[in-house]
Enzyme design. Structure first.
Site, PDB file in Angstrom:
ATOM      1  N   ASP A  35       0.871  -1.165  -0.048  1.00 55.70           N
ATOM      2  CA  ASP A  35       0.060   0.088   0.045  1.00 55.70           C
ATOM      3  C   ASP A  35       0.817   1.448  -0.075  1.00 55.70           C
ATOM      4  O   ASP A  35       1.764   1.031   0.674  1.00 55.70           O
ATOM      5  CB  ASP A  35      -0.968   0.068   1.237  1.00 55.70           C
ATOM      6  CG  ASP A  35      -1.927   1.123   1.184  1.00 55.70           C
ATOM      7  OD1 ASP A  35      -1.764   2.329   1.134  1.00 55.70           O
ATOM      8  OD2 ASP A  35      -3.266   0.687   0.991  1.00 55.70           O
ATOM      9  N   ILE A  36       0.664   2.393  -0.860  1.00 58.83           N
ATOM     10  CA  ILE A  36       1.454   3.544  -1.036  1.00 58.83           C
ATOM     11  C   ILE A  36       1.041   4.331   0.424  1.00 58.83           C
ATOM     12  O   ILE A  36       2.018   5.205   0.538  1.00 58.83           O
ATOM     13  CB  ILE A  36       1.231   4.279  -2.110  1.00 58.83           C
ATOM     14  CG1 ILE A  36      -0.284   4.685  -2.238  1.00 58.83           C
ATOM     15  CG2 ILE A  36       1.647   3.447  -3.283  1.00 58.83           C
ATOM     16  CD1 ILE A  36      -0.496   5.456  -3.346  1.00 58.83           C
ATOM     17  N   ASN A  92     -12.864  -3.318   2.647  1.00 60.87           N
ATOM     18  CA  ASN A  92     -13.787  -2.217   2.736  1.00 60.87           C
ATOM     19  C   ASN A  92     -14.620  -2.094   1.528  1.00 60.87           C
ATOM     20  O   ASN A  92     -14.439  -2.065   0.361  1.00 60.87           O
ATOM     21  CB  ASN A  92     -12.855  -0.614   2.790  1.00 60.87           C
ATOM     22  CG  ASN A  92     -12.138  -0.538   3.918  1.00 60.87           C
ATOM     23  OD1 ASN A  92     -12.363  -1.026   4.888  1.00 60.87           O
ATOM     24  ND2 ASN A  92     -10.885   0.140   3.660  1.00 60.87           N
ATOM     25  N   GLY A  98     -15.005   3.172   3.678  1.00 56.89           N
ATOM     26  CA  GLY A  98     -13.571   3.654   3.287  1.00 56.89           C
ATOM     27  C   GLY A  98     -13.061   3.153   1.929  1.00 56.89           C
ATOM     28  O   GLY A  98     -11.766   3.481   1.756  1.00 56.89           O
ATOM     29  N   GLN A  99     -13.915   2.545   1.245  1.00 54.69           N
ATOM     30  CA  GLN A  99     -13.379   2.032   0.044  1.00 54.69           C
ATOM     31  C   GLN A  99     -13.267   3.296  -0.913  1.00 54.69           C
ATOM     32  O   GLN A  99     -14.150   4.276  -1.163  1.00 54.69           O
ATOM     33  CB  GLN A  99     -14.235   1.010  -0.859  1.00 54.69           C
ATOM     34  CG  GLN A  99     -13.917   0.579  -2.118  1.00 54.69           C
ATOM     35  CD  GLN A  99     -14.826  -0.433  -2.830  1.00 54.69           C
ATOM     36  OE1 GLN A  99     -15.869  -0.711  -2.228  1.00 54.69           O
ATOM     37  NE2 GLN A  99     -14.112  -1.108  -3.681  1.00 54.69           N
ATOM     38  N   HIS A 105     -10.560  -5.652  -3.339  1.00 55.95           N
ATOM     39  CA  HIS A 105      -9.100  -5.767  -2.773  1.00 55.95           C
ATOM     40  C   HIS A 105      -9.246  -6.077  -1.033  1.00 55.95           C
ATOM     41  O   HIS A 105     -10.134  -5.260  -0.646  1.00 55.95           O
ATOM     42  CB  HIS A 105      -8.120  -4.515  -2.911  1.00 55.95           C
ATOM     43  CG  HIS A 105      -8.728  -3.083  -2.563  1.00 55.95           C
ATOM     44  ND1 HIS A 105      -9.632  -2.421  -3.073  1.00 55.95           N
ATOM     45  CD2 HIS A 105      -8.329  -2.343  -1.421  1.00 55.95           C
ATOM     46  CE1 HIS A 105      -9.877  -1.352  -2.422  1.00 55.95           C
ATOM     47  NE2 HIS A 105      -9.080  -1.432  -1.419  1.00 55.95           N
ATOM     48  N   HIS A 107      -6.966  -5.659   2.319  1.00 60.03           N
ATOM     49  CA  HIS A 107      -5.815  -5.093   3.163  1.00 60.03           C
ATOM     50  C   HIS A 107      -5.368  -6.181   4.032  1.00 60.03           C
ATOM     51  O   HIS A 107      -6.081  -6.719   4.955  1.00 60.03           O
ATOM     52  CB  HIS A 107      -6.232  -3.965   3.731  1.00 60.03           C
ATOM     53  CG  HIS A 107      -6.624  -2.854   2.922  1.00 60.03           C
ATOM     54  ND1 HIS A 107      -6.120  -1.586   2.635  1.00 60.03           N
ATOM     55  CD2 HIS A 107      -7.932  -2.654   2.520  1.00 60.03           C
ATOM     56  CE1 HIS A 107      -6.567  -0.916   2.013  1.00 60.03           C
ATOM     57  NE2 HIS A 107      -7.913  -1.321   1.787  1.00 60.03           N
TER      58      HIS A 107
END
Length: 119
Positions: A35-36, A92, A98-99, A105, A107
């Site tokens: 994750d960035i 999410n 919070g998507q 995907h 996390h």
């Protein structure tokens, strides 16, 4: 259409290599990358290569692919060495949860303690 690549999808572009990402695992059906904006020492996203807008759609239309993502989440946790201390897998689904990228995907978060209930 679900399952088909979307030209305007960031994660579809990561799958094709058009957008760079730090890939940590890849299978025939999934890609896992860092994750960035990490929220834990280990924060890796596991995505299906096929485009589904959210986890609910993925589970209904491609349950085996949903299972692939969960299996890979466990493999990521083992590779990152957080499987022994505990890790969290989060989907999410929807903007209220919070998507922000409309490609299903998971996390994979680990390497620190987590409170319950999540905030």
């Amino acid at each position: 259409m679900p399952g088909e690549p979307q030209a305007d999808c960031l994660f579809c572009k990561i799958v094709t290599g058009d957008v760079p990402a730090t890939i940590v695992r890849e299978t025939d059906t999934t890609v896992a990358f860092r994750d960035i904006n990490p929220q834990a020492p280990t924060h890796v996203l596991v995505i299906p290569k096929a485009h589904y807008p959210d986890a609910a759609t993925l589970a209904v239309q491609a349950p085996q692919l949903c299972a692939d993502i969960l299996r890979e989440a466990g493999e990521v946790a083992a590779q990152e060495k957080v499987d022994g201390t505990g890790y969290r897998v989060v989907f999410n689904t929807g903007s209220g949860a919070g998507q922000t990228v409309w490609h299903a995907h998971a996390h994979v978060l680990g390497g620190r303690g987590f409170n319950w209930p999540p905030g």
